[in-house]
Design an enzyme around this catalytic site. Structure first.
Site, PDB file in Angstrom:
ATOM      1  N   THR A   8      84.473   8.516 117.279  1.00 56.24           N
ATOM      2  CA  THR A   8      83.898   7.913 118.478  1.00 56.24           C
ATOM      3  C   THR A   8      84.692   8.305 119.713  1.00 56.24           C
ATOM      4  O   THR A   8      85.777   8.853 119.624  1.00 56.24           O
ATOM      5  CB  THR A   8      83.852   6.375 118.358  1.00 56.24           C
ATOM      6  OG1 THR A   8      82.909   5.881 119.293  1.00 56.24           O
ATOM      7  CG2 THR A   8      85.190   5.745 118.599  1.00 56.24           C
ATOM      8  N   LYS A  40      79.304   0.331 120.112  1.00 58.30           N
ATOM      9  CA  LYS A  40      80.744   0.160 119.988  1.00 58.30           C
ATOM     10  C   LYS A  40      81.362  -0.410 121.262  1.00 58.30           C
ATOM     11  O   LYS A  40      82.577  -0.452 121.404  1.00 58.30           O
ATOM     12  CB  LYS A  40      81.392   1.497 119.654  1.00 58.30           C
ATOM     13  CG  LYS A  40      80.883   2.074 118.340  1.00 58.30           C
ATOM     14  CD  LYS A  40      81.453   3.433 118.114  1.00 58.30           C
ATOM     15  CE  LYS A  40      80.769   4.110 116.953  1.00 58.30           C
ATOM     16  NZ  LYS A  40      81.201   5.487 116.829  1.00 58.30           N
ATOM     17  N   GLY A  52      85.581  -2.131 123.982  1.00 53.15           N
ATOM     18  CA  GLY A  52      85.116  -0.930 123.291  1.00 53.15           C
ATOM     19  C   GLY A  52      86.079  -0.647 122.158  1.00 53.15           C
ATOM     20  O   GLY A  52      87.290  -0.841 122.313  1.00 53.15           O
ATOM     21  N   SER A 131      88.353   9.997 119.023  1.00 53.08           N
ATOM     22  CA  SER A 131      88.533  11.435 118.807  1.00 53.08           C
ATOM     23  C   SER A 131      88.183  12.275 120.030  1.00 53.08           C
ATOM     24  O   SER A 131      88.769  13.322 120.241  1.00 53.08           O
ATOM     25  CB  SER A 131      87.713  11.888 117.601  1.00 53.08           C
ATOM     26  OG  SER A 131      86.362  11.559 117.779  1.00 53.08           O
TER      27      SER A 131
END
Length: 181
Positions: A8, A40, A52, A131
């Protein structure tokens, strides 16, 4: 900050009395894309706080519950609630093994929380995790000084950059905005 979360990208951009948290919706299992429309980024504490998360979804949900409890204990004291939650996260036998990171914002403050007990306030008005976080943060910081762009416009552009570069980041983005009181 070392950022090992995969799957994500979560970004927070603060500008001109507004803070926007953006998160992509991709859920992966190894090399398999399971879903691109997960949420998210969520509002908590009577919609006054936006969170988040990156990392394992179940772990992040468990942490959101704990953070909400701390915000109930310390209403309108985001830093105190984050510190108390991070202490609990780091010292509790069960919570200690959870693999997630959180960005938590309200009208005044922005924090990054990790399982090591970190409660970090970013040096700049931009912070990202996950990521694709490095790509999103770099793009947002480059755009931050554009006087014509709003926080949301910067977040949109930065998340598009992250999605184009990070295989774990989808182009389905959720945005939540909090304005200064």
């Amino acid at each position: 900050m070392e950022n090992k979360m995969h799957g994500t990208t979560i970004l927070a951009v603060r500008k001109n009395g507004s803070v926007v948290v953006a998160g992509d919706g991709q859920v992966t299992l190894g090399g398999l894309r399971l879903k691109q429309t997960a949420r998210k980024v969520q509002r908590i504490a009577n919609d006054q706080v936006v969170v988040g998360f990156a990392g394992a979804t179940a772990d992040a949900m468990a942490l959101l519950v704990r953070l909400e409890r701390q915000l109930d204990r310390f209403p309108k004291q985001l830093m105190r609630a984050c510190v108390e939650m991070a202490k609990e996260w780091r010292t509790d036998k069960y919570l200690r093994v959870l693999e997630a990171m959180l960005i938590v914002v309200d009208a005044r403050d922005t924090f990054v929380l990790s399982g090591r007990g970190d409660v970090l306030s970013p040096e700049y008005d931009v912070v990202a995790i996950g990521s694709g976080g490095g790509y999103a943060e770099a793009a947002a910081r480059a755009l931050l000084h554009d006087k014509k762009k709003t926080a949301k416009e910067i977040a949109e552009s930065a998340m598009a950059v992250a999605a184009s570069m990070c295989i774990y980041t989808s182009q389905h983005i959720t945005f939540e905005e909090v304005k200064s009181e």
